[in-house]
Design a protein around this motif. Structure first.
Motif, PDB file in Angstrom:
ATOM      1  N   GLN A 163       0.841  -1.205   0.000  1.00 50.71           N
ATOM      2  CA  GLN A 163       0.000   0.000   0.000  1.00 50.71           C
ATOM      3  C   GLN A 163       0.878   1.258   0.000  1.00 50.71           C
ATOM      4  O   GLN A 163       0.624   2.199  -0.742  1.00 50.71           O
ATOM      5  CB  GLN A 163      -0.925   0.019   1.223  1.00 50.71           C
ATOM      6  N   ASN A 191       2.762   1.587  -3.370  1.00 51.74           N
ATOM      7  CA  ASN A 191       1.868   2.020  -4.457  1.00 51.74           C
ATOM      8  C   ASN A 191       1.563   3.509  -4.359  1.00 51.74           C
ATOM      9  O   ASN A 191       1.521   4.208  -5.375  1.00 51.74           O
ATOM     10  CB  ASN A 191       0.579   1.199  -4.460  1.00 51.74           C
ATOM     11  N   ASN A 242       4.690   5.388  -5.410  1.00 52.96           N
ATOM     12  CA  ASN A 242       4.888   5.257  -6.848  1.00 52.96           C
ATOM     13  C   ASN A 242       3.890   6.122  -7.617  1.00 52.96           C
ATOM     14  O   ASN A 242       4.248   6.760  -8.603  1.00 52.96           O
ATOM     15  CB  ASN A 242       4.774   3.787  -7.255  1.00 52.96           C
ATOM     16  N   LYS A 277       5.138  -8.903  -5.699  1.00 53.49           N
ATOM     17  CA  LYS A 277       4.604  -7.665  -6.262  1.00 53.49           C
ATOM     18  C   LYS A 277       5.660  -6.764  -6.921  1.00 53.49           C
ATOM     19  O   LYS A 277       5.358  -5.639  -7.279  1.00 53.49           O
ATOM     20  CB  LYS A 277       3.884  -6.842  -5.177  1.00 53.49           C
ATOM     21  N   ILE A 286       8.362  -0.076  -9.636  1.00 53.08           N
ATOM     22  CA  ILE A 286       8.756  -0.136  -8.223  1.00 53.08           C
ATOM     23  C   ILE A 286      10.273  -0.269  -8.112  1.00 53.08           C
ATOM     24  O   ILE A 286      10.907   0.441  -7.325  1.00 53.08           O
ATOM     25  CB  ILE A 286       8.017  -1.287  -7.506  1.00 53.08           C
TER      26      ILE A 286
END
Length: 131
Positions: free
Chosen positions: A16, A19, A22, A49, A54
């Motif tokens: 979380q 993300n 990013n 992930k 990333i």
């Protein structure tokens, strides 16, 4: 405004935070996250992930905010990033320009001194990153 980060305790929380960082391309906050995250925990926290975006924000954050202050920490993160699931797949999909960014970080680390790694360690890690 820089995002505030906290130490994630599991892969879901870490995902979380990453993300959000990013989405905002917030390299300074990403550097904060990497500073408070034990490099050894990266493969577990990333789970399956890891993606190119990333990997790149991690590389850019390490290069611009961490390597100059703490090259040993930057090296540790690079080392454990390479142990993450999907690392080889993500690496294979990097563009020439993206690979050059990774190379710049390695160049920076080779100019720095740290008791965390030797130049031989760095050279063998470069091979893992296919540089």
């Amino acid at each position: 405004e820089k995002l505030r980060v906290w130490e994630p305790h599991n892969a879901y929380d870490f995902g979380q935070v990453v993300n959000a960082l990013n989405a905002n391309k917030d390299k300074a906050a990403c550097a904060d996250l990497l500073t408070i995250t034990d490099p050894k925990t990266l493969p577990v926290l990333l789970s399956n992930k890891l993606e190119g975006e990333i990997l790149l924000i991690f590389i850019q954050s390490l290069e611009h905010y961490i390597a100059g202050k703490d090259p040993g920490l930057a090296y540790q993160h690079l080392f454990y990033l390479s142990k993450a699931k999907r690392f080889k797949v993500v690496l294979a999909l990097l563009s020439k320009n993206e690979k050059e960014e990774v190379q710049q970080l390695f160049d920076l680390l080779s100019e720095s001194q740290s008791d965390q790694y030797s130049l031989e360690d760095l050279e063998s890690l470069k091979k893992v990153y296919e540089l």
